[in-house]
Write an enzyme that holds these catalytic residues in place. Structure first.
Site, PDB file in Angstrom:
ATOM      1  N   CYS A 101       0.836  -1.206   0.000  1.00 32.96           N
ATOM      2  CA  CYS A 101       0.000   0.000   0.000  1.00 32.96           C
ATOM      3  C   CYS A 101       0.871   1.257   0.000  1.00 32.96           C
ATOM      4  O   CYS A 101       1.502   1.557  -0.997  1.00 32.96           O
ATOM      5  CB  CYS A 101      -0.958  -0.056   1.203  1.00 32.96           C
ATOM      6  N   HIS A 136      -3.385  -5.856   1.273  1.00 32.23           N
ATOM      7  CA  HIS A 136      -2.648  -5.981   2.539  1.00 32.23           C
ATOM      8  C   HIS A 136      -2.526  -7.423   3.005  1.00 32.23           C
ATOM      9  O   HIS A 136      -3.369  -7.907   3.771  1.00 32.23           O
ATOM     10  CB  HIS A 136      -3.369  -5.180   3.625  1.00 32.23           C
ATOM     11  N   GLU A 166      -0.611  -8.534   5.218  1.00 32.81           N
ATOM     12  CA  GLU A 166      -0.390  -8.586   6.675  1.00 32.81           C
ATOM     13  C   GLU A 166      -1.692  -8.587   7.444  1.00 32.81           C
ATOM     14  O   GLU A 166      -1.715  -8.888   8.637  1.00 32.81           O
ATOM     15  CB  GLU A 166       0.520  -7.436   7.117  1.00 32.81           C
TER      16      GLU A 166
END
Lengths: 779, 227
Positions: B85, B194, B196
């Protein structure tokens, strides 16, 4: 510099500022007229200031009193009612800080505590939706930060006018973008809230913001400016002319045509600075570098200086010209009144000042020593000590007892009178309204209700908010409660729900408020968490209207009684008055937040049907209760009667059964039944995972399926349970005294919501109706 | 193995990235924007957020942080670098990756579970996926619209440097549904979604993002074997 040189410079500065009204000047010119009425002070309030000071106030002092004695800061109309929260509060060993602090703090384990609070930012958000809503988030986050906590999530209960009204198209997208823009940039997951439409909010949208934070128990901070000789440090953004008069002019007066001209009273936010402020404060706490801390929000420096000194019983001396300014031409009274965002006031021991400045510098945040703590009032001579003295280039412009600003504001027992139309409205019951005549009509009603603005899918709003950041979001909207994991090892977590129903409160503010409390309580319980504490935001019209004041008094009485019955304390909150346009007030709208605790977040219960052939049950008792319901409003444009019965003992039994069922892993899903009744519960539970259901109305409701589907009886939950757990669940319900009835089964093969002998609606059709509304209106 | 995660002022997903590194089996190391020292890490992640408030342009200021000078040099020398991002935006600004991320075509911040197809599983950060595997991980951004001139796009496609595409249409208007790209050597990867936030089913959209963080360990193991 010598004393003489100081004075010479000060006099030169004074000459440059001929309009400055010093303490000496005020004493010498007792008859000078002052614009106190324009600042929102009444005659007797102004006279009282003169008595406190023994002279007329200076321009700066007048600004400070007008702000601190405003409704928003002083709670002058609400105080006598809010006392009930303390008086009726059940004993709680968990409460580490309560009402009167920046936010209530509740212990949740041996070493962790949680702090949470909801606040309003209604008026600014109508005037300037984006910045108004954004700074609402910023303000509540600083309240949480000031307690020593790391903010970990936000929620936003929002209320707008009619969804189709052109002005709603101006206000809603701005509010949502403002909340998203600020919260997303702070890295806080937004885990829930409300989006409600009603014409009563057309000129007064309600933008409430809730934040929750977590702290180690021993990191709890306080706002007392203790220790004479300690340094007063201003941390964060520069001070500008934004937000002057925010609390006094904007938040404490009724809206009128001139409201647009008040746009400069709205603050402007910079979330990037706030993010740095958060990180630097947390580092300061962990290093044990500060004695006290207070956020600057409404009333800016005025509030922070007077409250910190007053809380410690000390005095304070402030060199106001040291405050870093965005606009150098600002005058002292403007500096004191500014509500510029992203600022905190720190009290620091002199030996730790350099370390504090170093932490601020690491994060690139401005930190400036602006004054020092001085002695409190002398025990022998109360004219000595205990003064808040503020100088501007050496000239005193303020010299007041800090407590007179922070604590000794006026208190009013305003007249109360039940609205004259109350009996008429209550007599006009919705239960007698006509029902759909055929199964096809009922089918259409279910679809129309699922698409109506209050019941439709809110993804268009909520996907503008980050829900994943920080990596601990276990549940978020559209789930009944937001849930955050606090500890990755122990799996301890908290659940939070915030609810209100202005229509119920309009019909009966006492029971309507209890219903809001019951709903938030239930929303937490269906997720598997045990409710432990309450916060609230009371949104009402003008306290000067006895009818509004009656509604307020009834609502607060209801919340205090309700919390006592449920055995959970109110830990804090906020009152927002003057939510009215001309003589027309909004519906009384108490918004109640309930915090719950769950030992193991892996046991949380989501709302959606999951598995084939799970049994579907309704727990709790259903009565035909349609007054104040979404069905009455959407299908009949009707608001009348009395709201559903509220039985908090039954809510407690239901909650206990749900929590036990969750802990034992019995349930596949659990969903609160409230707005829109069982019909809405089924629609949402089916669409969540695309799993249909086939249900049958119990025989006693066979002749009124519409009433059964749309009744908003409280104390109910829709659950699905694997068939092998059905007997255990039934035994559990009986043990807790919770009525239950199996109404059908989840039916993924059918891909439809079916009601026996009435209708079958394919999920695709249901989904289109439910999801299409907001994008069509606002995209 | 030590994997660093840089915190810039305004980084938000740095803690998530550190957790993902740990769950992936490596030692997470926090790196600070103002220090050029990389503390001996064997790979670096630039996390999501709004570094320096995204003022000027997303990633435009972070690109000049002292830590970035070291990272740019090391990346050119083969250090695995992942930008997620805001990190992707920084890598584009630093010219370690081509193209730019501009305001979403619909102008809104958008956060949702997003289907992706992994179309290059040969990079340092994607080798644990099957070629063309479909996964779901969150996307959340306001400046996520990947743009480049046609020649660059054609080149990226021809060289297989698009690593992931959005499934079911782009959530932000990205050209050719591009969700992530890599440099020619395959050690530098940038992606808008994302991973994560998808390393455990309890708190994310599932665990489809975890292979990103195990891929780099495999890659580093292979590199060590080659040497």
């Amino acid at each position: 510099m010598t004393e003489t040189a100081h004075r010479a410079q000060a006099e030169a500065a004074t000459e440059e500022l001929p309009r400055m009204d010093s303490v000496g000047h005020a004493a010498a010119t007792p008859d000078q007229s002052q614009p106190y009425a324009g600042l929102g002070l009444r005659d007797e309030e102004y006279e009282n200031i003169g008595k406190i000071l023994g002279r007329r106030p200076t321009q700066s002092e007048l600004a400070m009193y007008s702000i601190m004695w405003s409704e928003h800061c002083s709670y002058k109309s609400s105080k006598i009612h809010l006392r009930q929260f303390g008086e009726k509060a059940p004993p709680s060993e968990r409460l580490l800080a309560g009402i009167g602090e920046n936010a209530g703090v509740v212990q949740v384990s041996d070493d962790l505590a949680v702090t949470f609070k909801v606040e309003s930012h209604n008026h600014p958000s109508f005037v300037e939706p984006h910045q108004g809503a954004a700074t609402g988030v910023g303000g509540i986050v600083r309240d949480i930060l000031a307690m020593g906590a790391r903010p970990i999530a936000v929620m936003d209960p929002l209320r707008f006018g009619d969804a189709a009204h052109p002005d709603t198209k101006r206000v809603l997208p701005g509010v949502v973008a403002g909340i998203g823009g600020y919260g997303n940039c702070l890295g806080l997951p937004n885990i829930g809230g409300e989006v409600v439409f009603d014409p009563c909010y057309q000129g007064n949208p309600l933008v409430n913001a809730l934040c929750i934070g977590v702290l180690p128990v021993d990191r709890l901070q306080n706002k007392a400016a203790s220790g004479p000789g300690n340094i007063v440090v201003l941390l964060g953004a520069k001070t500008g002319r934004d937000g002057i008069g925010g609390v006094s002019v904007l938040a404490s007066a009724t809206f009128d045509d001139a409201s647009d001209a008040r746009r400069p009273s709205v603050q402007v936010g910079d979330p990037f600075t706030e993010k740095l402020l958060i990180e630097s404060c947390l580092e300061l706490y962990d290093a044990g570098l500060i004695v006290g801390i207070q956020d600057l929000g409404g009333a800016g420096l005025t509030c922070a200086l007077s409250e910190t000194a007053s809380a410690a019983g000390t005095g304070m001396r402030v060199q106001l010209e040291r405050v870093p300014l965005r606009e150098p031409s600002m005058e002292p009274h403007e500096v004191l009144a500014s509500e510029s965002q992203e600022r905190m006031l720190l009290i620091v021991e002199p030996s730790k000042l350099d370390a504090v400045l170093a932490v601020a510098s690491k994060w690139g945040v401005l930190a400036t020593a602006i004054g020092e703590v001085t002695d409190g009032p002398s025990e022998t001579d109360n004219s000595v000590g205990g003064r808040l003295v503020i100088t501007w280039h050496g000239v005193p412009v303020v010299d007041v007892p800090p407590g007179s600003l922070a604590d000794d504001g006026p208190v009013y027992a305003r007249p109360l009178r039940e609205p004259s139309d109350q009996p008429l409205i209550q007599a006009d019951r919705a239960e007698t309204l006509p029902r759909p005549e055929t199964p096809d009509d009922l089918r259409e009603t279910v679809l129309e209700m699922a698409a109506s603005s209050n019941l439709c899918d809110k993804t268009w709003v909520t996907e503008q908010y980050d829900r994943y950041v920080l990596g601990n979001t276990v549940l978020a909207q559209p789930e009944d409660a937001g849930m955050i994991r606090l500890d990755e090892t122990s799996h301890l977590g908290v659940a939070l729900s915030v609810d209100g129903n202005g229509r119920h409160a309009r019909l009966d503010p006492y029971h309507g408020t209890k219903l809001a409390l019951a709903e938030a309580y239930r929303n937490v319980a269906v997720s598997g968490a045990t409710p432990i504490a309450v916060t609230n935001c009371a949104n009402f019209g003008s306290p000067e209207d006895p009818a509004v004041m009656w509604q307020f008094a009834e609502a607060i009485r209801g919340l205090a009684d309700g919390c006592a019955e449920l055995g959970i304390p109110v830990t804090g909150g906020n009152v927002s008055f003057y939510n009215q346009t001309g003589n027309v007030a909004i519906h009384p709208t108490p918004v109640v937040g309930v915090l719950g605790l769950i030992d193991d977040v892996r046991r949380r219960i989501p709302m959606g049907f999951r598995d084939a052939a799970d049994a579907v049950l309704v727990l709790g008792e259903t009565r035909i209760e349609l007054s104040g319901s979404e069905w009455a409003w959407v299908m009949h444009d009707h608001l009348g009667g009395t709201p559903p019965e509220v039985d908090l003992a039954a809510e407690q039994r239901l909650g206990a059964a749900l929590v036990a069922a969750a802990a034992q892993g019995l349930l596949s899903s659990a969903h609160d039944l409230s707005d829109g009744g069982l019909a809405q519960g089924l629609v949402e539970a089916c669409l969540r995972n695309g799993v249909g259901a086939a249900v049958t109305a119990p025989s006693e409701f066979a002749d009124d399926p519409c009433g059964y589907l749309f009744s908003e009886s409280a104390g109910r939950a829709l659950v699905s349970v694997p068939s092998e757990n059905l007997a255990t669940l039934a035994a559990l319900c009986e043990e807790h005294g919770v009525p239950y009835v199996q109404i059908g089964a989840a039916d993924p093969a059918g891909h439809a919501l079916q009601l026996t002998d009435q209708f079958s609606i394919p999920l695709a059709e249901l989904r289109e109706a439910h999801r299409g509304t907001l994008p069509t209106l606002f995209a | 193995m030590r994997v660093g995660v840089v915190t810039f002022p305004g980084s938000l997903d740095d803690r998530d990235a550190l957790r993902a590194v740990r769950l992936g089996g490596a030692e997470p190391v926090a790196l600070w924007h103002d220090e050029a020292d990389l503390h001996g890490v064997q790979a670096v992640i630039l996390p999501g957020g709004f570094s320096y408030g995204d003022y000027l342009r997303a990633g435009a200021i972070a690109r000049f942080a002292p830590v970035m000078e070291s990272i740019i040099d090391a990346a050119n020398g083969g250090l695995p670098v992942l930008g997620i991002c805001n990190g992707f935006q920084i890598l584009c600004e630093a010219h370690l990756l081509p193209g730019a991320l501009t305001r979403n075509s619909h102008l809104h911040f958008r956060c949702r579970p997003q289907g992706l197809q992994v179309v290059n599983n040969k990079t340092a950060w994607t080798n644990a996926y099957a070629q063309d595997q479909e996964i779901v991980i969150p996307v959340k951004n306001i400046d996520g619209c990947f743009v480049a001139d046609d020649r660059t796009l054609d080149e990226l496609e021809a060289e297989g440097r698009v690593i992931a595409r959005y499934v079911g249409g782009s959530p932000n208007g990205s050209q050719r549904d591009i969700a992530g790209v890599t440099n020619p050597a395959g050690n530098v990867v940038g992606m808008m979604p994302h991973p994560e936030h998808a390393v455990e089913a309890l708190t994310g959209t599932g665990a489809d993002g975890l292979p990103i963080f195990t891929s780099v360990l495999t890659y580093l193991g292979q590199q060590a074997g080659v040497r």
